[in-house]
Motif scaffolding. Structure first.
Motif, PDB file in Angstrom:
ATOM      1  N   TRP A 114       0.822  -1.217   0.000  1.00 19.13           N
ATOM      2  CA  TRP A 114       0.000   0.000   0.000  1.00 19.13           C
ATOM      3  C   TRP A 114       0.853   1.262   0.000  1.00 19.13           C
ATOM      4  O   TRP A 114       0.614   2.192  -0.771  1.00 19.13           O
ATOM      5  CB  TRP A 114      -0.917  -0.015   1.232  1.00 19.13           C
ATOM      6  CG  TRP A 114      -1.456   1.323   1.642  1.00 19.13           C
ATOM      7  CD1 TRP A 114      -2.515   1.983   1.101  1.00 19.13           C
ATOM      8  CD2 TRP A 114      -0.963   2.163   2.702  1.00 19.13           C
ATOM      9  NE1 TRP A 114      -2.718   3.190   1.754  1.00 19.13           N
ATOM     10  CE2 TRP A 114      -1.774   3.316   2.740  1.00 19.13           C
ATOM     11  CE3 TRP A 114       0.069   2.042   3.623  1.00 19.13           C
ATOM     12  CZ2 TRP A 114      -1.578   4.344   3.663  1.00 19.13           C
ATOM     13  CZ3 TRP A 114       0.279   3.060   4.539  1.00 19.13           C
ATOM     14  CH2 TRP A 114      -0.545   4.198   4.550  1.00 19.13           C
ATOM     15  N   GLU A 116       0.211   3.188  -3.393  1.00 19.02           N
ATOM     16  CA  GLU A 116      -0.844   4.184  -3.239  1.00 19.02           C
ATOM     17  C   GLU A 116      -0.390   5.373  -2.414  1.00 19.02           C
ATOM     18  O   GLU A 116      -0.526   6.523  -2.840  1.00 19.02           O
ATOM     19  CB  GLU A 116      -2.104   3.590  -2.599  1.00 19.02           C
ATOM     20  CG  GLU A 116      -3.213   4.655  -2.485  1.00 19.02           C
ATOM     21  CD  GLU A 116      -4.482   4.157  -1.810  1.00 19.02           C
ATOM     22  OE1 GLU A 116      -5.373   3.672  -2.534  1.00 19.02           O
ATOM     23  OE2 GLU A 116      -4.556   4.261  -0.560  1.00 19.02           O
ATOM     24  N   HIS A 117       0.148   5.114  -1.225  1.00 18.26           N
ATOM     25  CA  HIS A 117       0.335   6.197  -0.267  1.00 18.26           C
ATOM     26  C   HIS A 117       1.424   7.183  -0.693  1.00 18.26           C
ATOM     27  O   HIS A 117       1.194   8.406  -0.678  1.00 18.26           O
ATOM     28  CB  HIS A 117       0.649   5.628   1.113  1.00 18.26           C
ATOM     29  CG  HIS A 117       0.444   6.616   2.216  1.00 18.26           C
ATOM     30  ND1 HIS A 117      -0.783   7.176   2.497  1.00 18.26           N
ATOM     31  CD2 HIS A 117       1.315   7.166   3.113  1.00 18.26           C
ATOM     32  CE1 HIS A 117      -0.679   8.015   3.509  1.00 18.26           C
ATOM     33  NE2 HIS A 117       0.590   8.027   3.899  1.00 18.26           N
ATOM     34  N   GLU A 155       0.288   9.211  -3.640  1.00 15.05           N
ATOM     35  CA  GLU A 155      -0.739  10.151  -3.218  1.00 15.05           C
ATOM     36  C   GLU A 155      -0.112  11.369  -2.539  1.00 15.05           C
ATOM     37  O   GLU A 155      -0.436  12.519  -2.857  1.00 15.05           O
ATOM     38  CB  GLU A 155      -1.704   9.464  -2.263  1.00 15.05           C
ATOM     39  CG  GLU A 155      -2.817  10.357  -1.741  1.00 15.05           C
ATOM     40  CD  GLU A 155      -3.604   9.670  -0.644  1.00 15.05           C
ATOM     41  OE1 GLU A 155      -4.721   9.223  -0.916  1.00 15.05           O
ATOM     42  OE2 GLU A 155      -3.077   9.579   0.496  1.00 15.05           O
ATOM     43  N   ARG A 167      -6.508  16.000   2.218  1.00 20.27           N
ATOM     44  CA  ARG A 167      -6.180  14.590   1.973  1.00 20.27           C
ATOM     45  C   ARG A 167      -6.198  13.790   3.268  1.00 20.27           C
ATOM     46  O   ARG A 167      -6.665  12.650   3.301  1.00 20.27           O
ATOM     47  CB  ARG A 167      -4.796  14.514   1.320  1.00 20.27           C
ATOM     48  CG  ARG A 167      -4.474  13.188   0.659  1.00 20.27           C
ATOM     49  CD  ARG A 167      -5.357  12.927  -0.549  1.00 20.27           C
ATOM     50  NE  ARG A 167      -5.276  13.999  -1.519  1.00 20.27           N
ATOM     51  CZ  ARG A 167      -4.338  14.105  -2.454  1.00 20.27           C
ATOM     52  NH1 ARG A 167      -3.380  13.202  -2.539  1.00 20.27           N
ATOM     53  NH2 ARG A 167      -4.368  15.100  -3.306  1.00 20.27           N
ATOM     54  N   PRO A 184      -9.316   9.847   3.867  1.00 20.00           N
ATOM     55  CA  PRO A 184      -8.499   8.659   3.577  1.00 20.00           C
ATOM     56  C   PRO A 184      -9.210   7.710   2.615  1.00 20.00           C
ATOM     57  O   PRO A 184     -10.426   7.558   2.662  1.00 20.00           O
ATOM     58  CB  PRO A 184      -8.314   8.016   4.962  1.00 20.00           C
ATOM     59  CG  PRO A 184      -9.455   8.522   5.779  1.00 20.00           C
ATOM     60  CD  PRO A 184      -9.725   9.906   5.286  1.00 20.00           C
ATOM     61  N   THR A 185      -8.433   7.087   1.749  1.00 17.34           N
ATOM     62  CA  THR A 185      -8.996   6.111   0.820  1.00 17.34           C
ATOM     63  C   THR A 185      -9.404   4.848   1.581  1.00 17.34           C
ATOM     64  O   THR A 185      -8.965   4.618   2.710  1.00 17.34           O
ATOM     65  CB  THR A 185      -7.966   5.731  -0.247  1.00 17.34           C
ATOM     66  OG1 THR A 185      -6.916   4.974   0.384  1.00 17.34           O
ATOM     67  CG2 THR A 185      -7.395   6.959  -0.937  1.00 17.34           C
ATOM     68  N   PRO A 186     -10.198   3.983   0.968  1.00 17.62           N
ATOM     69  CA  PRO A 186     -10.546   2.712   1.625  1.00 17.62           C
ATOM     70  C   PRO A 186      -9.312   1.887   1.983  1.00 17.62           C
ATOM     71  O   PRO A 186      -9.266   1.263   3.054  1.00 17.62           O
ATOM     72  CB  PRO A 186     -11.419   2.015   0.583  1.00 17.62           C
ATOM     73  CG  PRO A 186     -12.044   3.138  -0.189  1.00 17.62           C
ATOM     74  CD  PRO A 186     -10.977   4.196  -0.275  1.00 17.62           C
ATOM     75  N   TRP A 187      -8.313   1.862   1.093  1.00 23.47           N
ATOM     76  CA  TRP A 187      -7.094   1.090   1.370  1.00 23.47           C
ATOM     77  C   TRP A 187      -6.338   1.699   2.544  1.00 23.47           C
ATOM     78  O   TRP A 187      -5.825   0.985   3.406  1.00 23.47           O
ATOM     79  CB  TRP A 187      -6.227   1.049   0.119  1.00 23.47           C
ATOM     80  CG  TRP A 187      -5.210  -0.057   0.083  1.00 23.47           C
ATOM     81  CD1 TRP A 187      -5.007  -1.024   1.025  1.00 23.47           C
ATOM     82  CD2 TRP A 187      -4.268  -0.311  -0.951  1.00 23.47           C
ATOM     83  NE1 TRP A 187      -3.984  -1.862   0.641  1.00 23.47           N
ATOM     84  CE2 TRP A 187      -3.514  -1.455  -0.572  1.00 23.47           C
ATOM     85  CE3 TRP A 187      -3.974   0.319  -2.178  1.00 23.47           C
ATOM     86  CZ2 TRP A 187      -2.493  -1.974  -1.372  1.00 23.47           C
ATOM     87  CZ3 TRP A 187      -2.957  -0.207  -2.968  1.00 23.47           C
ATOM     88  CH2 TRP A 187      -2.227  -1.345  -2.564  1.00 23.47           C
ATOM     89  N   THR A 188      -6.263   3.032   2.605  1.00 22.18           N
ATOM     90  CA  THR A 188      -5.636   3.703   3.730  1.00 22.18           C
ATOM     91  C   THR A 188      -6.352   3.380   5.033  1.00 22.18           C
ATOM     92  O   THR A 188      -5.719   3.084   6.058  1.00 22.18           O
ATOM     93  CB  THR A 188      -5.625   5.230   3.509  1.00 22.18           C
ATOM     94  OG1 THR A 188      -4.798   5.532   2.380  1.00 22.18           O
ATOM     95  CG2 THR A 188      -5.086   5.967   4.728  1.00 22.18           C
ATOM     96  N   THR A 189      -7.663   3.417   5.007  1.00 16.59           N
ATOM     97  CA  THR A 189      -8.456   3.129   6.205  1.00 16.59           C
ATOM     98  C   THR A 189      -8.193   1.719   6.704  1.00 16.59           C
ATOM     99  O   THR A 189      -8.025   1.491   7.914  1.00 16.59           O
ATOM    100  CB  THR A 189      -9.948   3.319   5.896  1.00 16.59           C
ATOM    101  OG1 THR A 189     -10.172   4.674   5.478  1.00 16.59           O
ATOM    102  CG2 THR A 189     -10.803   3.029   7.122  1.00 16.59           C
ATOM    103  N   GLU A 248      -7.354  10.656   9.424  1.00 17.50           N
ATOM    104  CA  GLU A 248      -6.310   9.626   9.380  1.00 17.50           C
ATOM    105  C   GLU A 248      -5.742   9.370  10.770  1.00 17.50           C
ATOM    106  O   GLU A 248      -5.522   8.228  11.166  1.00 17.50           O
ATOM    107  CB  GLU A 248      -5.188  10.035   8.424  1.00 17.50           C
ATOM    108  CG  GLU A 248      -5.501   9.792   6.966  1.00 17.50           C
ATOM    109  CD  GLU A 248      -4.272   9.881   6.088  1.00 17.50           C
ATOM    110  OE1 GLU A 248      -3.144   9.988   6.618  1.00 17.50           O
ATOM    111  OE2 GLU A 248      -4.435   9.852   4.849  1.00 17.50           O
TER     112      GLU A 248
END
Length: 229
Positions: free
Chosen positions: A26, A30-31, A34, A76, A80-85, A163
């Motif tokens: 992740w 993604e992170h 982002e 931002r 948080p995105t679903p993956w971040t969550t 977050e």
């Protein structure tokens, strides 16, 4: 080269053991992209402990301290995105410093980094930082096995965001020194001299911690800007 920009965000934390592989996937795909797409974020580098704890150190080099309190960044953090969550529930013991860059010497990053965090006694921060900046850091890049050195000072307070609510309240950073190298023995010798009885201890610093990290992944904003749409 010296760190990019005039400020940096320094994070150190652990992740639940059974979630480290997913975290790294992740964080890489993604992170970091982002974060590096936010105006003012210049480079992000993830390091993993070669010895000691916490497991992770992440350094974001940013254009200025204002980048770390900007509307774009805070927006931002609150979305948080679903993956971040899913991932951030596995964070443990996060410390997050919004830091000014006090001194930066040398060129490049070595494959290893020593993170020294400390708290100067009240009223002595300027003197301790001056000692490091004038007497210690300039000579480090010329020592065999070492590369660059960077002194950071916590300079802004991070507000509570969504977050942070997911992973728990963050700790803060007072002062931090990052030395990069390609030789672990040389790095440890330099760290021992700085943190020892004739170094930070003699100058009354407290809460001294020292951890060696190995570079794990790095990404710059220029790479993000060149990605195909």
């Amino acid at each position: 080269m010296p760190l990019l920009g005039s400020a940096a965000m320094l994070l150190s934390f652990d992740v639940a053991t059974d979630a480290t592989a997913e975290h790294d996937h992740w964080h890489t795909y993604e992170h970091l992209p982002e974060r590096l797409s936010i105006p003012g974020f210049l480079r992000g580098t993830r390091w993993v402990a070669a010895s000691g704890q916490p497991r992770y150190m992440v350094l974001y080099e940013v254009a200025s301290l204002a980048t770390l309190t900007s509307a774009a960044y805070v927006e931002r953090l609150n979305a948080p995105t679903p993956w971040t969550t899913r991932t951030m529930v596995h964070y443990r013991g996060m410390t997050r410093g919004l830091c000014s860059l006090v001194h930066s010497v040398g060129f490049g990053f070595g494959r290893l980094a020593l993170l020294v965090k400390f708290t100067p006694q009240q009223g002595t921060a300027d003197a301790v930082h001056e000692w490091l900046g004038s007497d210690v850091l300039p000579g480090l890049p010329s020592q065999q096995g070492l590369g660059s050195a960077h002194l950071l000072q916590g300079a802004a307070t991070a507000i509570m965001t969504n977050e942070q609510r997911i992973r728990g309240a963050d700790g803060t950073v007072d002062s931090a020194l990052i030395i990069t190298a390609h030789d672990e023995a040389a790095l440890k010798r330099a760290g021992d001299q700085i943190t020892g009885a004739a170094g930070l201890v003699q100058r009354g610093a407290t809460n001294i911690s020292s951890v060696v990290y190995a570079m794990h992944y790095s990404l710059s904003c220029t790479e993000i800007s060149k990605r195909a749409p």
